[in-house]
Each structure stands twice: as structure tokens, then as C-alpha cells.
Write a protein that holds these residues in place. Sequence first.
Motif, mmCIF file in Angstrom:
data_model
loop_
_atom_site.group_PDB
_atom_site.id
_atom_site.type_symbol
_atom_site.label_atom_id
_atom_site.label_comp_id
_atom_site.label_asym_id
_atom_site.label_seq_id
_atom_site.Cartn_x
_atom_site.Cartn_y
_atom_site.Cartn_z
ATOM 1 N N GLY A 282 0.831 -1.199 0.000
ATOM 2 C CA GLY A 282 0.000 0.000 0.000
ATOM 3 C C GLY A 282 0.866 1.249 0.000
ATOM 4 N N TYR A 283 1.878 1.182 0.815
ATOM 5 C CA TYR A 283 2.817 2.305 0.919
ATOM 6 C C TYR A 283 3.502 2.558 -0.420
ATOM 7 N N ARG A 284 3.950 1.458 -1.037
ATOM 8 C CA ARG A 284 4.739 1.597 -2.247
ATOM 9 C C ARG A 284 3.929 2.207 -3.396
ATOM 10 N N GLY A 285 2.610 1.947 -3.371
ATOM 11 C CA GLY A 285 1.762 2.502 -4.418
ATOM 12 C C GLY A 285 1.708 4.023 -4.368
ATOM 13 N N PHE A 286 1.916 4.583 -3.156
ATOM 14 C CA PHE A 286 1.851 6.037 -3.020
ATOM 15 C C PHE A 286 3.236 6.676 -2.984
ATOM 16 N N TYR A 287 4.262 5.866 -2.858
ATOM 17 C CA TYR A 287 5.631 6.396 -2.877
ATOM 18 C C TYR A 287 6.436 5.681 -3.960
ATOM 19 N N PRO A 288 5.951 5.736 -5.184
ATOM 20 C CA PRO A 288 6.658 4.998 -6.234
ATOM 21 C C PRO A 288 8.006 5.659 -6.515
ATOM 22 N N GLU A 289 8.978 4.854 -6.839
ATOM 23 C CA GLU A 289 10.305 5.392 -7.167
ATOM 24 C C GLU A 289 10.348 5.710 -8.647
ATOM 25 N N PHE A 290 10.770 6.877 -8.942
ATOM 26 C CA PHE A 290 10.991 7.224 -10.341
ATOM 27 C C PHE A 290 12.447 7.586 -10.513
ATOM 28 N N ALA A 291 12.874 7.379 -11.704
ATOM 29 C CA ALA A 291 14.269 7.720 -11.963
ATOM 30 C C ALA A 291 14.484 9.200 -11.656
ATOM 31 N N GLY A 292 15.438 9.474 -10.842
ATOM 32 C CA GLY A 292 15.768 10.870 -10.553
ATOM 33 C C GLY A 292 14.921 11.491 -9.470
ATOM 34 N N ALA A 293 13.848 10.850 -9.063
ATOM 35 C CA ALA A 293 12.983 11.440 -8.049
ATOM 36 C C ALA A 293 13.220 10.759 -6.717
ATOM 37 N N GLY A 294 13.196 11.537 -5.684
ATOM 38 C CA GLY A 294 13.352 10.973 -4.360
ATOM 39 C C GLY A 294 12.051 10.313 -3.916
ATOM 40 N N LEU A 295 12.065 9.698 -2.727
ATOM 41 C CA LEU A 295 10.860 9.060 -2.203
ATOM 42 C C LEU A 295 9.955 10.121 -1.608
ATOM 43 N N GLU A 296 8.897 10.401 -2.283
ATOM 44 C CA GLU A 296 7.933 11.324 -1.700
ATOM 45 C C GLU A 296 6.537 10.904 -2.127
ATOM 46 N N ASN B 79 3.248 10.643 -3.822
ATOM 47 C CA ASN B 79 2.675 11.129 -5.076
ATOM 48 C C ASN B 79 1.671 10.128 -5.600
ATOM 49 N N LEU B 80 0.839 10.581 -6.507
ATOM 50 C CA LEU B 80 -0.230 9.732 -7.034
ATOM 51 C C LEU B 80 0.033 9.366 -8.490
ATOM 52 N N ARG B 81 1.296 9.441 -8.884
ATOM 53 C CA ARG B 81 1.588 9.234 -10.307
ATOM 54 C C ARG B 81 1.206 7.835 -10.770
ATOM 55 N N ALA B 82 1.486 6.843 -9.922
ATOM 56 C CA ALA B 82 1.175 5.468 -10.319
ATOM 57 C C ALA B 82 -0.331 5.328 -10.578
ATOM 58 N N TYR B 83 -1.111 5.953 -9.696
ATOM 59 C CA TYR B 83 -2.561 5.841 -9.869
ATOM 60 C C TYR B 83 -3.044 6.669 -11.047
ATOM 61 N N ALA B 84 -2.402 7.801 -11.233
ATOM 62 C CA ALA B 84 -2.775 8.635 -12.373
ATOM 63 C C ALA B 84 -2.547 7.876 -13.671
ATOM 64 N N LYS B 85 -1.432 7.150 -13.704
ATOM 65 C CA LYS B 85 -1.095 6.380 -14.901
ATOM 66 C C LYS B 85 -2.123 5.259 -15.097
ATOM 67 N N LEU B 86 -2.451 4.603 -13.991
ATOM 68 C CA LEU B 86 -3.344 3.448 -14.055
ATOM 69 C C LEU B 86 -4.752 3.857 -14.472
ATOM 70 N N LEU B 87 -5.230 4.962 -13.898
ATOM 71 C CA LEU B 87 -6.620 5.338 -14.141
ATOM 72 C C LEU B 87 -6.764 6.378 -15.246
#
Lengths: 386, 299
Positions: B48-62, B64-72
Motif C-alpha cells: 500500500g505504501y509503495r503505491g503512493f511512494y513509487p520510485e521514479f528515476a531521478g525522483a526521491g521518495l515522496e 505522489n499519485l503518479r502510479a494511480y494517475a497512470k493506471l486510471l
Amino acid sequence: MLQADAAAARTSVDLRLEEVSKNFGSVAALRPSSLAVEAGLLVSLLGPSGCGKTTTLRLIAGFEAPDTGRVVIGGQDVGDLPPNRRRLGMVFQNYSLFPHMTVGENVAFGLKIAGTGRDEAHRRVRSILELVRLPGFEDRFAHQLSGGQQQRVALARSLVTNPSVLLLDEPLGALDKNLRESMQFELRRIQQSLGITTILVTHDQEEALTMSDRVAVMNHGSILQYGTPTEVYDHPRTRFVSEFLGTSNLFRGRAARGPDGAGIRVEVPRDGAPPVVLRVARNGAAPKPGEPALVAIRPEKMRLTRTAPPALGRELDGLTAKVIDSVFRGTYHAYQLALPGRGDPLFVYQQTIDADGQGVFPTGSDVHVTWSPDNVVALADDGDAA
Amino acid sequence: MTATVAAPAASAPARRRKAHSGALSIWWVLPAVLFLIVFYVFPIVQNGYRGFYPEFAGAGLEFNLRAYAKLLGDSFYLGVIVDTFWLSALVTLICLVLGYPVAYFLVRYSGRWSGVIIFLLIAPLLTSIIMRTYGWRVLLARRGLINNPLLDQLGLIDAPLRLVNTQGSAVVGLVHVLVPFMVLAVASVLQGIDTRLEESARILGANRWQTFLRVTLPLSLDGIGTGAIMVFMIANGSFVTLLLIGGDSFRTLPLLIYQQFNTTRDFGFAAAMGNLLLLSAVGCLYLQLRLIRRRGVKG
């Protein structure tokens, strides 16, 4: 008004079983049996569990197909008709109300299937619920009702379609004693007001005797005797019938002609005492002179007195015995008597305050036991105690 | 009806027992609790945690909803979601249509054979799902047990039918795996329906079909609900069968998650999809609870 309605809509029909039999595997649930039920009567199928009474009912309902014989309802052989086309009503012991429907929906079920219009169905549901004294119960669910109320709903549901025959499978078996007794009268009242031919399956002899126009006593898949409650009670033909319908004092002996050459008497030998001699006035199945015989007297048909009554030897037969136990049962006392030279005790039921003031006989006292030969019944020995 | 009546009666002695055995008893459940925490609670929380703190290249752990934005937000992934639920719904429906009659037969007509039938139902569940699925591959192969007779003996077709790695084979495989759940769920409820209810309906004038529709079916809705939810939930999460005989006929969330881990290595996105599946499972369980409680009150 409703009763007049319903009675007018229905003409009572008769029901006949003709040599009907049913086997389950190697077990004969019902041996070839015949029964003719007149229109409008309430007939009990009475017997212990496993006697074939429920099988008989299920054969009539069409849930089982007979191996031999015919079931004829109102002159029509229903052998080829499935249960839903036999125009029957049926009430089960556990009521079998549909749990997912309200009382109103339960009662209206048969009408809905038959395609009765909404208003007509409503009217009939309301009036049948009045007949079973549950007016205004339409919107409740079965589990909100008491056992007796569920029973009435089940009855209403089975009657609302104006069936030609009503089948009752131990309908009062799940009720407690007091409720059962009041429901017996209630059922009987409704049955008679509608004049509907009814088959009642029960193992309760009191229920059968109280409610029925006719009783068919069954055992081991056979109908042993069919008659009015008084007939089967007072004049049982076999030992089983005699013992299943209440208590009987049995005497086993040998038949002989009376001293004047007329009538039959049964001599019951005793160890170290003169034989008991019983005249048999009623002789439906009278034993032939010289043959072994079995006779019975009901406990309430015997009388206890302190001194020998004057009619002894003329209108009455009798013997002397000793009271070994007595139980107070409200309106009467149940006495157990020891008879010299006889193993089994005699049972006598006598009114607590007798008409001629005999009072209560204390344990240990010697008494005269007398009875009328009219009440001595000769039995066929089917070797089967209830 | 029986269950609701029995429940309070059973719980009273249970409560008493708990009171008697004292405080020591909680230590007995400790191993089980630890096991659950380590192998179930922790992974779920982490996922659950990892879904909201996805690692992106160059981005620190913070957060974000990017994974969900991509999915939906992406029509491709939305299609995958729809496909997943659509496949599960289809499988559930087929399981119901196939399983209900089996359950009905099992309860009403099998008599002393019921044990054998239940064994036959359960036996496949004891076999590895991979083995069973490979079994289907053998049956459905280009020169398998279905194509061969059609080609050689019957001569009905000129070329082998493409049977494996189709939508059909995916559905067949899933139904095969899941139909026992439906049968058992429906059978257990049918078992509790007094046959005298059906007989009452018959004697009141209903033919077999009317009796089924108005009495048996409504009274077995609980079993249908339980079976359907169970099958739907398992189908949602199943991927071995799809992987082995589905080919790419269906693109479902579990397959995509598998892909994220093995090819794309986008764990955050995989976690988001996992959470969506988890949410659907929780939704199903909630539905089931609601369904059963409502029925229970009604009797």
C-alpha cells in the motif's frame, strides 16, 4: 359467510386406495392396502413410526408412485398426475412455510400459481386468514410467528386454493401439549365447516380418537383395522390395535363352549389357582371351541368393589385380586392389581369418587374385580405389542 | 435460517470457555499472529505504501499519485482494468451456469454417490494448478486430443484449430479451476433447504420449474452470492492459468503486475495495480458480509 362460500365452491370428494403398495428397496413400506374414504370425512392414519402411514400419505400426494394399485380421488385415477395437478392441500409437521415470503405471500402462493387475479387473491387470503383466526397477519414473516400461528398459516395456505382433499402429516407434532389440544379442536372445526375430505397422519392415539370420523390403524405397512374411533377402541380386532389404542388387560387361554352349549368362554389357566373364565359376548373374531384364544378387557371397563356384587356370575364375570399400586390421575385412579398365578399385573382405571361411593382402595387391600362379558374382546394375535 | 438460530446458542458457551481459560491463552495465538503480521500484514502495508511512494528515476521518495494517475488515466490501462473485471464476471457467470445444476444434482439426487462426487470436485483442487493448466495445453494443442480426431478420424477440418492461447482457452482454464468453489458454495446452501418446502410448492400447484424459480432459487441466493463472489475474487487475482494458456488474449491486472516485476521493473506501478485488486477483493468481501447479514435477519 366465508364458510358458506368455500363450502359452495367445493363439493366434497371421496378417496380410494385400491391395493396400493410401495417398496423401498427390499423394505415393504406399504403392503397392498385398500381404503375407501367417504367424502367429507376426516380419516386418521394411526400407527407407530415406520408403519407406512407417511408413505401412504405421500402416495396420495403423488410424491411417491405406488408399485401396485391405484389412487382414486373423486372417481379419477390420479396415477398419472404429478402432485401439482392433484388439487390437494397439505400441511407438514414443520409447517414448511416459505421463509423468504411473508404470511400473505405464503398463503397467496397457490393462488398466484393458479393465475388468480390480484384483488381476488387478496380477498381470499384475507378471508382464509380470518378463518384460521389470524386476521391482519399478511405482512409478517414466518419466523416472527409462534409455532401455533405458523401452523394456522400453513393450514390457510393449503386451504385457500379450495383443494379437494386435505392431507395433514403430523400437523400438531411440533406443538406443546396444551396448544396441541386446542389446535385439535380448531382443526376439526375448520375441517367440518369446510366439509373437506381430510387424511391425518399421526402416531398419537388420543389425537386420532379425538379428531377423526374414521381411524385406520397401521403397523408394518398394513392397515390392520379401519372404523370409527369407538369401533377401533372398543372392538379392536388384533392385539396390536388393542394395545396401541390405550391399555389392555390381555388374557391368553383356550376357548370352550358355555355350560349350556351356547356362547363362547375362554378359560385362562393359572398356577395354583382356579382358571379365570371369561365369557365372550362380542365375538367378531370369536375363537373356535378348543382353540387357543386371546381376549382383552380395557382397564376402565373393569370395576373394583370391596364385596362381590350381586350380579356376579350372571351379568358380570369377576375375580379377586390384591391392589399393589395406585396412581392418582385427577379424575380417576389407575390401579395395578396382582392376580394369583398370573405374572402380569391387571390394570384398572376407576373414577376417584365412584357413583356408588367406593372411594379409593389402599395398596395391599383385597378387591373384587368385575366386568361385563360385553366388554371382553377376542383378538387375533399379531404378536406385536405396541 | 438454521444458522441464525444456532449462532447465539453456540456463542454463549464459547464466551464462557474464554472466560475460564484465563489470560494465558492469548500467548497461544502469538505464533499465528506473528506469522500473519510477517507474511500478510507487513506485505500488504508495504504494498500500500509503495503505491503512493513509487520510485521514479531521478525522483526521491515522496508521496505522489503518479502510479494511480497512470493506471486510471491511460486508456490502455483502463482497458486492462475493464478486461480484468469483464473476464472475471464472464468466468463467474459460466461457473454459475455450469455449477448450479451440478450442485443441485449433488444435493437432491446423488444419494450415496454424493461422497464420490464431492471427492471428484475437490480432488482437482489438491492438484497443482500448473499441472492442471498444462493438461489443458495438451488437450488444446495444435496436434492435441481435440484437434487430432477432428483432423484425422472425422476429417471435419483441414487445418488444426487454434485452440490454445485464445480467449476461449483462457476462460475454459479459469472455469475449470474455479467451478468447484461455485458448486460447493451452492451445494452447502441447497443442502439446508428442506425438501418439504419444495413439496409444499408442488402440492400448491407449482410444477417443477415454477417450484425451482419461486422456492429453490430464491432460497439458494445466499449460496449463489457466496460462490459468485468467491469465484470473481479468485479470478480477479489469477494469473498462472492466463499466463500458461491465455497467451495475450486477455491483458489483465495480474499479468501486468507480473510484467512490471519481470520486465519493466516499475514496482510502484505494480503496487498500485495490486492495491486496486486488493480494493476490489475487499469490496467483494464487504458485499458478501452485507448479503449474508441481510438474509440472516430475514430468516
